[in-house]
Design a protein around this motif. Structure first.
Motif, short mmCIF file in Angstrom:
data_model
loop_
_atom_site.label_atom_id
_atom_site.label_comp_id
_atom_site.label_asym_id
_atom_site.label_seq_id
_atom_site.Cartn_x
_atom_site.Cartn_y
_atom_site.Cartn_z
N SER A 88 0.86 -1.19 0.00
CA SER A 88 0.00 0.00 0.00
C SER A 88 0.89 1.23 0.00
N TYR A 89 0.48 2.21 -0.78
CA TYR A 89 1.21 3.47 -0.89
C TYR A 89 0.30 4.59 -0.42
N TYR A 90 0.85 5.50 0.36
CA TYR A 90 0.07 6.59 0.96
C TYR A 90 0.58 7.93 0.46
N ARG A 91 -0.35 8.88 0.37
CA ARG A 91 -0.02 10.23 -0.04
C ARG A 91 -0.97 11.21 0.66
N ILE A 92 -0.53 12.45 0.77
CA ILE A 92 -1.35 13.50 1.36
C ILE A 92 -2.46 13.87 0.40
N THR A 93 -3.63 14.19 0.97
CA THR A 93 -4.74 14.73 0.19
C THR A 93 -4.67 16.26 0.34
N PRO A 94 -4.16 16.95 -0.68
CA PRO A 94 -3.92 18.39 -0.55
C PRO A 94 -5.16 19.20 -0.17
N ASP A 95 -6.31 18.85 -0.70
CA ASP A 95 -7.53 19.61 -0.38
C ASP A 95 -7.86 19.56 1.10
N ALA A 96 -7.55 18.44 1.75
CA ALA A 96 -7.85 18.32 3.19
C ALA A 96 -6.95 19.24 4.00
N LEU A 97 -5.69 19.34 3.63
CA LEU A 97 -4.80 20.25 4.36
C LEU A 97 -5.18 21.70 4.11
N LYS A 98 -5.68 22.00 2.92
CA LYS A 98 -6.18 23.34 2.65
C LYS A 98 -7.40 23.62 3.52
N GLU A 99 -8.23 22.61 3.70
CA GLU A 99 -9.41 22.75 4.56
C GLU A 99 -9.00 23.06 6.00
N VAL A 100 -7.97 22.36 6.50
CA VAL A 100 -7.47 22.63 7.85
C VAL A 100 -6.97 24.08 7.93
N HIS A 101 -6.19 24.47 6.95
CA HIS A 101 -5.67 25.84 6.91
C HIS A 101 -6.81 26.85 6.95
N ASP A 102 -7.81 26.65 6.11
CA ASP A 102 -8.93 27.59 6.05
C ASP A 102 -9.69 27.64 7.37
N MET A 103 -9.83 26.49 8.04
CA MET A 103 -10.50 26.48 9.34
C MET A 103 -9.72 27.30 10.36
N VAL A 104 -8.42 27.13 10.37
CA VAL A 104 -7.59 27.86 11.34
C VAL A 104 -7.66 29.36 11.05
N VAL A 105 -7.62 29.74 9.79
CA VAL A 105 -7.70 31.15 9.44
C VAL A 105 -9.01 31.75 9.92
N THR A 106 -10.11 31.03 9.78
CA THR A 106 -11.40 31.57 10.22
C THR A 106 -11.52 31.63 11.74
N MET A 107 -10.67 30.96 12.45
CA MET A 107 -10.70 30.97 13.92
C MET A 107 -9.90 32.12 14.52
N GLN A 108 -9.15 32.83 13.70
CA GLN A 108 -8.36 33.94 14.21
C GLN A 108 -9.30 35.02 14.73
N PRO A 109 -8.86 35.73 15.77
CA PRO A 109 -9.70 36.82 16.28
C PRO A 109 -9.99 37.84 15.18
#
Length: 124
Positions: A88-109
């Motif tokens: 089995s070969y694994y790779r990052i799902t780029p859209d999911a990491l972008k989703e995490v980034h976007d969530m963190v950005v929206t949590m900023q004061p």
């Protein structure tokens, strides 16, 4: 010590700006990223697709332990896999990491956010 399982999976959080599915998704993503082994796997995959045997060797992890962590990351949608024969070969799902980034950005004061009132003005 707090009951971390209860805190991680408690979904009765309500906010005026986030829906329950948004909060559930955030809990899933942040839970998947809340472990040093899983963060190490993500770091290893930044260089591209890796065979599970490479991950196991570099992490010096038992197969069952590695499988558990890969499953958490995969269930969160942070990584994907493909089979090639018995490997089995694994790779990052780029859209999911972008989703995490976007969530963190929206949590900023927010700029010009209201200051907290003093205890006497609020609770007194």
């Amino acid at each position: 010590m707090t009951n971390q399982l209860s805190l991680m999976y408690h979904t009765a959080v309500s906010t005026a700006t986030r829906s329950a599915p948004d909060l559930d998704r955030a809990v899933t993503l942040f839970h998947a990223l809340s472990d040093a082994t899983r963060l190490s796997i993500i770091e290893m995959l930044r260089g591209g697709e890796r065979c599970v045997c490479e991950l196991q060797d570099e992490l010096e992890a038992a197969q069952s332990r590695l499988s558990f962590h890969l499953r958490v990351l995969k269930d969160a949608g942070l990584i994907s896999d493909r089979r090639d024969g018995r490997w089995s070969y694994y790779r990052i799902t780029p859209d999911a990491l972008k989703e995490v980034h976007d969530m963190v950005v929206t949590m900023q004061p927010k700029k010009n956010a209201r200051s907290l009132p003093t205890a006497a003005a609020c609770c007194g």
